[in-house]
Write an enzyme that holds these catalytic residues in place. Structure first.
Site, PDB file in Angstrom:
ATOM      1  N   ASP A  46       0.832  -1.199   0.000  1.00  0.00           N
ATOM      2  CA  ASP A  46       0.000   0.000   0.000  1.00  0.00           C
ATOM      3  C   ASP A  46       0.869   1.252   0.000  1.00  0.00           C
ATOM      4  OD1 ASP A  46      -1.192  -0.848   3.289  1.00  0.00           O
ATOM      5  OD2 ASP A  46       0.600   0.281   2.759  1.00  0.00           O
ATOM      6  N   LYS A  68      -3.902   3.099  -0.876  1.00  0.00           N
ATOM      7  CA  LYS A  68      -5.188   3.611  -0.374  1.00  0.00           C
ATOM      8  C   LYS A  68      -4.967   5.014   0.143  1.00  0.00           C
ATOM      9  CE  LYS A  68      -7.128  -0.429   1.634  1.00  0.00           C
ATOM     10  NZ  LYS A  68      -6.003  -0.868   2.404  1.00  0.00           N
ATOM     11  N   MET A 180      -5.043   8.377  11.595  1.00  0.00           N
ATOM     12  CA  MET A 180      -5.952   8.866  10.547  1.00  0.00           C
ATOM     13  C   MET A 180      -6.832  10.013  11.067  1.00  0.00           C
ATOM     14  SD  MET A 180      -7.039   5.167   8.969  1.00  0.00           S
ATOM     15  CE  MET A 180      -7.059   4.288  10.519  1.00  0.00           C
TER      16      MET A 180
HETATM   17  N1  SAH Z   1      -0.927  -0.197  10.068  1.00  0.00           N
HETATM   18  C1  SAH Z   1      -0.437   1.157  10.255  1.00  0.00           C
HETATM   19  C2  SAH Z   1      -1.542   2.186  10.336  1.00  0.00           C
HETATM   20  C3  SAH Z   1      -2.320   2.355   9.063  1.00  0.00           C
HETATM   21  S1  SAH Z   1      -3.555   3.591   9.199  1.00  0.00           S
HETATM   22  C4  SAH Z   1       0.428   1.195  11.525  1.00  0.00           C
HETATM   23  O1  SAH Z   1       0.412   0.250  12.312  1.00  0.00           O
HETATM   24  O2  SAH Z   1       1.125   2.201  11.708  1.00  0.00           O
HETATM   25  C5  SAH Z   1      -2.713   4.970   8.513  1.00  0.00           C
HETATM   26  C6  SAH Z   1      -2.389   5.995   9.575  1.00  0.00           C
HETATM   27  O3  SAH Z   1      -1.236   5.599  10.312  1.00  0.00           O
HETATM   28  C7  SAH Z   1      -2.037   7.362   9.042  1.00  0.00           C
HETATM   29  O4  SAH Z   1      -3.199   8.095   8.728  1.00  0.00           O
HETATM   30  C8  SAH Z   1      -1.281   7.964  10.210  1.00  0.00           C
HETATM   31  O5  SAH Z   1      -2.177   8.392  11.208  1.00  0.00           O
HETATM   32  C9  SAH Z   1      -0.541   6.759  10.739  1.00  0.00           C
HETATM   33  N2  SAH Z   1       0.850   6.676  10.237  1.00  0.00           N
HETATM   34  C10 SAH Z   1       1.375   5.700   9.483  1.00  0.00           C
HETATM   35  N3  SAH Z   1       2.677   5.927   9.252  1.00  0.00           N
HETATM   36  C11 SAH Z   1       2.992   7.070   9.884  1.00  0.00           C
HETATM   37  C12 SAH Z   1       4.186   7.834  10.033  1.00  0.00           C
HETATM   38  N4  SAH Z   1       5.336   7.463   9.472  1.00  0.00           N
HETATM   39  N5  SAH Z   1       4.121   8.980  10.772  1.00  0.00           N
HETATM   40  C13 SAH Z   1       2.984   9.362  11.365  1.00  0.00           C
HETATM   41  N6  SAH Z   1       1.826   8.690  11.243  1.00  0.00           N
HETATM   42  C14 SAH Z   1       1.818   7.561  10.528  1.00  0.00           C
END
Ligand code: SAH
Length: 266
Positions: A46, A68, A180
């Site tokens: 993704d 996405k 998110m």
């Molecule tokens: N599975 C992922 C989350 C997916 S939902 C996990 O465990 O991190 C996507 C959300 O994750 C984004 O909208 C943001 O809020 C957060 N996110 C993912 N990577 C990030 C990063 N490098 N820095 C800050 N927020 C992040």
């Protein structure tokens, strides 16, 4: 033999690996994730996966993006599920690569269920979720004996926000981490304040945690919407609410002062 194949020879049905890619920095991959990426033949990934991690895949690997975005779903979830199953049933091992951890707001559960229903074996490789990565990168402990003994991860996606009951997840002794939450930041702050949280509650927004362009913006809950807006915070970003974010300020300041003292000594 590559990292995927079994010692009993090539299986008729491939296997699906749900692999967490962590928040960004390739050094934060697990060794197992790195090994699988470097041996992969088919990677379904993704949009959150850092380009430096994608660059670790062999040149011969087939890369399928199912990126996405909040408002632009390039591939609906059931099609992603069907793709994983079809590849595996065709005898190919599939590496399903996701940002952070596959089982934290990663829809890994849905994909695992779809595979199981089709008789396809699944293995999950955990990753460092954004909350953990952001906490570490911003020097911001999510729990602290003097500040928080509870930490909650919630999704701030606007759908159904007003129906969700977050009372009790934030406040004294508690840290609330919102994934998110960017688009709904102002509404989230209003909701928490309406639910009784002090507008002065400290918070931090961590943008692009564990990436070269990381930013940490601190303020009060009442300022959340304005900070996201004025600073033009970009996705991915995570919102952390609670006293630990103010402590981190102090810790960072301490470190800065120690550094200045060291430089003055030299
Ligand atoms: N599975 C992922 C989350 C997916 S939902 C996990 O465990 O991190 C996507 C959300 O994750 C984004 O909208 C943001 O809020 C957060 N996110 C993912 N990577 C990030 C990063 N490098 N820095 C800050 N927020 C992040």
């Amino acid at each position: 033999m590559n990292a995927f194949s079994s010692s009993a020879g090539a299986p008729a049905v491939g296997k699906v690996w749900l692999v967490g890619a962590g928040p960004g920095d390739p050094d934060l991959l697990t060794l197992r994730a790195a090994r699988l990426i470097m041996a992969a033949k088919v990677i379904v990934h993704d949009g959150l996966v850092d380009p430096r991690i994608m660059a670790m895949a062999p040149a011969s690997a087939r890369l399928i993006s199912v990126a996405k975005r909040r408002s632009r779903h390039t591939m609906p979830q059931d099609e992603i599920n069907a793709l994983l199953v079809a590849e595996a049933l065709a005898g190919r091992d599939v590496l399903r690569l996701k940002g952070g951890d596959p089982f934290i707001f990663g829809r890994g559960g849905e994909e695992a269920e779809a595979c199981a229903a089709a008789g396809v074996a699944v293995e999950v490789v955990p990753g460092i979720s954004a909350a953990i990565g952001a906490g570490a990168a911003a020097l911001l402990p999510l729990t602290h004996r003097d500040a928080a003994s509870v930490v909650s991860f919630v999704s701030g996606q606007c759908k159904g926000l007003s129906d969700q009951n977050w009372a009790g997840l934030a406040g004294v002794g508690r840290t609330l981490v919102i994934y998110m939450g960017l688009a709904g930041a102002e509404r989230i702050a209003d909701k928490l304040i309406a639910d009784g949280l002090s507008p002065e509650t400290p918070m931090a927004v961590v943008e692009s945690a564990a990436r070269p362009d990381m930013r940490v913006l601190r303020g009060s809950l009442a300022e959340l919407g304005a900070i996201v807006d004025k600073q033009r915070v970009q996705s991915p970003a995570i919102i952390i609410i609670g006293a630990v974010t103010a402590r981190a300020d102090a810790a960072a300041k301490d470190q800065e002062l120690r550094q200045l003292a060291l430089e003055a000594e030299q």
